[in-house]
Design a protein around this motif. Structure first.
Motif, PDB file in Angstrom:
ATOM      1  N   GLY A 157      17.479  36.426 -15.976  1.00  0.00           N
ATOM      2  CA  GLY A 157      17.640  37.297 -17.135  1.00  0.00           C
ATOM      3  C   GLY A 157      19.101  37.334 -17.513  1.00  0.00           C
ATOM      4  N   ASP A 158      19.377  37.796 -18.717  1.00  0.00           N
ATOM      5  CA  ASP A 158      20.762  37.909 -19.153  1.00  0.00           C
ATOM      6  C   ASP A 158      21.332  39.262 -18.751  1.00  0.00           C
ATOM      7  N   PRO A 159      22.592  39.301 -18.409  1.00  0.00           N
ATOM      8  CA  PRO A 159      23.209  40.597 -18.132  1.00  0.00           C
ATOM      9  C   PRO A 159      23.541  41.340 -19.425  1.00  0.00           C
ATOM     10  N   VAL A 160      22.549  41.471 -20.257  1.00  0.00           N
ATOM     11  CA  VAL A 160      22.683  42.151 -21.547  1.00  0.00           C
ATOM     12  C   VAL A 160      21.466  43.056 -21.696  1.00  0.00           C
ATOM     13  N   GLU A 161      21.698  44.307 -22.038  1.00  0.00           N
ATOM     14  CA  GLU A 161      20.604  45.263 -22.095  1.00  0.00           C
ATOM     15  C   GLU A 161      19.514  44.820 -23.051  1.00  0.00           C
ATOM     16  N   TYR A 162      18.290  44.766 -22.553  1.00  0.00           N
ATOM     17  CA  TYR A 162      17.096  44.450 -23.353  1.00  0.00           C
ATOM     18  C   TYR A 162      17.237  43.145 -24.123  1.00  0.00           C
ATOM     19  N   ALA A 163      17.852  42.155 -23.449  1.00  0.00           N
ATOM     20  CA  ALA A 163      18.019  40.860 -24.092  1.00  0.00           C
ATOM     21  C   ALA A 163      16.686  40.138 -24.217  1.00  0.00           C
ATOM     22  N   GLU A 164      15.718  40.529 -23.368  1.00  0.00           N
ATOM     23  CA  GLU A 164      14.378  39.949 -23.452  1.00  0.00           C
ATOM     24  C   GLU A 164      14.411  38.428 -23.329  1.00  0.00           C
ATOM     25  N   ARG A 165      15.301  37.918 -22.515  1.00  0.00           N
ATOM     26  CA  ARG A 165      15.300  36.475 -22.265  1.00  0.00           C
ATOM     27  C   ARG A 165      14.968  36.230 -20.796  1.00  0.00           C
ATOM     28  N   GLU A 166      13.975  36.949 -20.332  1.00  0.00           N
ATOM     29  CA  GLU A 166      13.591  36.808 -18.941  1.00  0.00           C
ATOM     30  C   GLU A 166      12.839  35.499 -18.739  1.00  0.00           C
ATOM     31  N   ALA A 167      13.034  34.900 -17.586  1.00  0.00           N
ATOM     32  CA  ALA A 167      12.314  33.682 -17.228  1.00  0.00           C
ATOM     33  C   ALA A 167      11.868  33.807 -15.782  1.00  0.00           C
TER      34      ALA A 167
END
Lengths: 336, 366
Positions: A157-167
């Protein structure tokens, strides 16, 4: 609905020696002039179902620990947090943290934004969610290794709140607490009860260039950095091994009869065994210091070692004098 | 209940009545049309007979109304709320209303959590009460339903909803929110009663904060401290609302505010209005960790502790309703009975059993 963000600061006094209350289970790491640690305390009473892991971060200046903050606390009634692991990102006082238990999947968090706010990279309360046991920053992605009913996964995931780029991608094996490690360009893990370490290059789609390194005994702990993987291995006593990532060669750097604590920073392996502190840059580990109490954890940035030591002292309380358990942290410098 | 029963036009639940187990769906104000109808069907299938609806003032009144207390003012857009309230009542679910999020025009800073100008916020309370007093013409024919329970704001003791909490004065911070909020309730109460005499004006609505440390503008004010200030200001209320998110099971948790410490709150409420009912308009347990709620339980615990919540609530005759928050998980909130993917957690079945086991008293009928 309440939305409260709490960033505790100055919860721990700074100095040459920093004291932490209790004899919790400590995970610690050092990088980029910072020391981070996660302290998982047992339940304080038997009648209250509650456990917590406090993550603290400090700057290290010479041999002094300064500017301690406690930006993340994971609190739960789901069960003891048995698999907390913290890794320094090397940027400011940043870190990644996993805090799972045997019966529940804990969160994967990254700390922190400039406002000292953590980012929750993954947090899944479903009963069949994989339990994250290790995380680390790999370029712009936070990657983590976990195990669920359908096997092991490498998440990201990105260290950005709610980036929604989870894998999430499946990886072979069934690692447990302490048996996985993620660092820039490398993911390493061992199966529960297994005698080899798998490692390769992590990506959103899985692990590339997967290799095995036999350790000659049951692997109890794995710690990877880009060039080196250290492991605690049991079999005819305890051993600490060094696996060279480039060649896959395995060497034994320490042998003993007590289970050691280990950490890796740069190419240095730090070992806390009983009351002795040792380091290994290449070959056999050499003693660099000692403690009065049992060593709860060590951390190293390659040139210094942080030692977490369990001590106790008599203290006066409202109900009289009693023995108080303390974990103290100090830095041993210039260990090269 | 004696003194409370004497309150003109305010009918309270019969003594000994078990607290209603209710459920809130915070998505209702974000939906419209058929999506909203489907969502209300889902809410109905939970068995809840009461729910809480957030009226987002900022959305209803994007521009300043000429007459704030007049629901017919062209600045107001009630269409979504009319559909919600109509839809709930048709489904035999009693709505309780709360309102918050300050419009940009109603504060100095324009932020949604900015403490509102009292006159504007009180006028909006009156507009809500008048629109839903049972006599207001419905655009599709007939009249809009009567909604009797109106909460003044949401968690005004937390900076997320009310800012500032504290203000710098003479080199130190002093509590500001409770005094300011008290003025709002005092101003709203008579205006609401004037247009909807049977309305139950609910104050407090305090978020789950224990201790108070006023050391910056966005500090949080403890529930008890907040209530004490309202007592000092002699604020008129018909009912008190508090939010409980216990750390530990409902029977274990001992801090303020929790079920065990509820008597401390009711003691203060009695000084505002003896015997006034207590509404626990938010309670629940998260099943995973998030930055906003760092305490979580397992799904099995959530289910078991939902049961305990109902059992513990029953031991407090003053507590008329306990509202579980929320229907469904979202990234900010994992205390839902339904996961983000729509699947049901074990707590769903427990809620259905609890909600349907308790008959809604006549005083709570829509």
């Amino acid at each position: 609905m309440v939305v409260v963000v709490v960033a505790l600061t100055g919860a721990v006094p700074a100095g040459a020696v920093v004291s932490i209350g209790g004899w919790g289970t400590i995970s610690a790491d050092m990088a980029g002039g910072s020391l981070v640690w996660a302290d998982s305390q047992p339940a304080t009473t038997t009648t209250f179902t509650y456990w917590r892991t406090d993550a603290s971060a400090a700057r290290v200046s010479g041999n002094r620990i300064t500017e301690v903050i406690k930006p993340v606390t994971v609190r739960t009634s789901a069960g003891p947090i048995t698999g907390a692991q913290i890794r320094a990102t090397g940027v400011g006082r940043g870190f990644t943290l996993t805090a799972s238990g045997a019966s529940f999947a804990g969160p994967v968090t990254w700390c922190c934004t400039p406002e000292t706010l953590e980012v929750v990279v993954s947090s899944d309360g479903d009963h069949d969610a994989p339990h994250p046991y290790a995380a680390g920053l790999d370029g712009p992605r936070v990657r983590w290794i976990g195990t669920g009913p359908s096997g092991a996964v490498l998440g990201a995931g990105d260290p950005v709140e709610y980036a929604e780029r989870e894998a999430s991608a499946p990886i072979p094996g069934h690692p447990g607490p302490g048996l996985a490690s993620v660092a820039p360009g490398i993911a390493a893990w061992a199966d529960r009860g297994g005698s080899s370490i798998r490692f390769g290059v992590p990506a959103d789609t899985g692990v590339a260039g997967l290799r095995d390194a036999a350790q000659g005994g049951t692997v109890l702990e794995v710690w990877a950095v880009p060039a080196v993987i250290a492991a605690v291995v049991r079999g005819g006593g305890y051993r600490v091994t060094r696996t060279d990532v480039a060649t896959g060669g395995v060497t034994v750097v320490w042998r003993g009869t007590v289970r050691p604590r280990i950490a890796v920073g740069g190419s240095t392996i730090a070992i806390g065994a009983g009351r002795a502190v040792l380091t290994s840059r290449h070959g056999t580990a050499r003693r660099v210091g000692g403690t009065r109490g049992a060593i709860a954890a060590v951390a190293t940035d390659g040139s210094r070692v942080a030692v977490f030591e369990r001590t106790s002292r008599r203290a006066r309380t409202r109900t009289g004098a009693r023995t108080v358990r303390i974990t103290s942290v100090r830095i041993i410098g210039q260990v090269r | 209940m004696g003194a409370a029963a004497a309150v003109a036009g305010v009918a309270l639940a019969a003594p000994g009545q078990a607290a209603i187990m209710a459920l809130q769906d915070d998505q209702l104000p974000n939906l419209s049309g058929s999506a909203l109808e489907h969502r209300m069907d889902l809410l109905k299938s939970s068995g809840t007979t009461v729910t809480r609806v957030d009226i987002l003032w900022r959305n209803v009144a994007a521009t300043r109304p000429a007459i704030g207390s007049d629901p017919a003012d062209p600045a107001y857009d009630w269409s979504r709320y009319d559909q919600i309230i109509r839809g709930l009542v048709v489904r035999d679910i009693t709505p309780m209303l709360t309102y918050y999020w300050t419009p940009a025009w109603a504060s100095g800073t324009g932020e949604r959590n900015a403490a509102p100008r009292v006159a504007d916020a009180a006028a909006f309370a009156a507009a809500i009460a008048r629109r839903y007093n049972g006599t207001w013409p419905d655009g599709i024919g007939g009249t809009l339903p009567l909604v009797r329970r109106l909460e003044i704001w949401n968690e005004p003791n937390i900076a997320t909803f009310w800012y500032p909490q504290c203000r710098r004065q003479g080199g130190r911070y002093v509590m500001e929110s409770a005094r300011h909020y008290s003025a709002l309730v005092a101003a709203a109460y008579p205006q609401v009663k004037a247009v909807s005499p049977t309305s139950i004006v609910t104050g407090g609505v305090t978020g789950p904060v224990g201790g108070s440390v006023c050391d910056k503008a966005d500090s949080s004010v403890g529930t008890i401290t907040f209530a004490k200030e309202m007592v000092r200001q002699r604020v008129p209320i018909d009912a008190w609302s508090t939010h409980l998110y216990p750390i530990g099971s409902p029977r274990q948790a001992y801090f303020v505010p929790s079920w065990k410490t509820l008597p401390q709150i009711t003691g203060l409420v009695d000084r505002l209005r003896p015997g006034a009912p207590i509404y626990v308009t938010e309670t629940g347990y998260h099943t995973s960790y998030n930055r906003y709620h760092r305490y979580f339980v397992s799904e099995a615990q959530q289910a078991a502790w939902l049961d305990q919540t109902a059992q513990v609530a029953k031991t407090y005759p003053r507590v008329e309703v306990a509202v579980w928050f929320n229907l469904q998980d979202n990234p900010f909130w994992t205390g839902g009975l339904v996961r983000r993917d729509g699947s049901r957690k074990p707590a769903w079945a427990r809620f259905v059993a609890r909600a349907t086991a308790i008959a809604r008293p006549a005083t709570w009928a829509p």
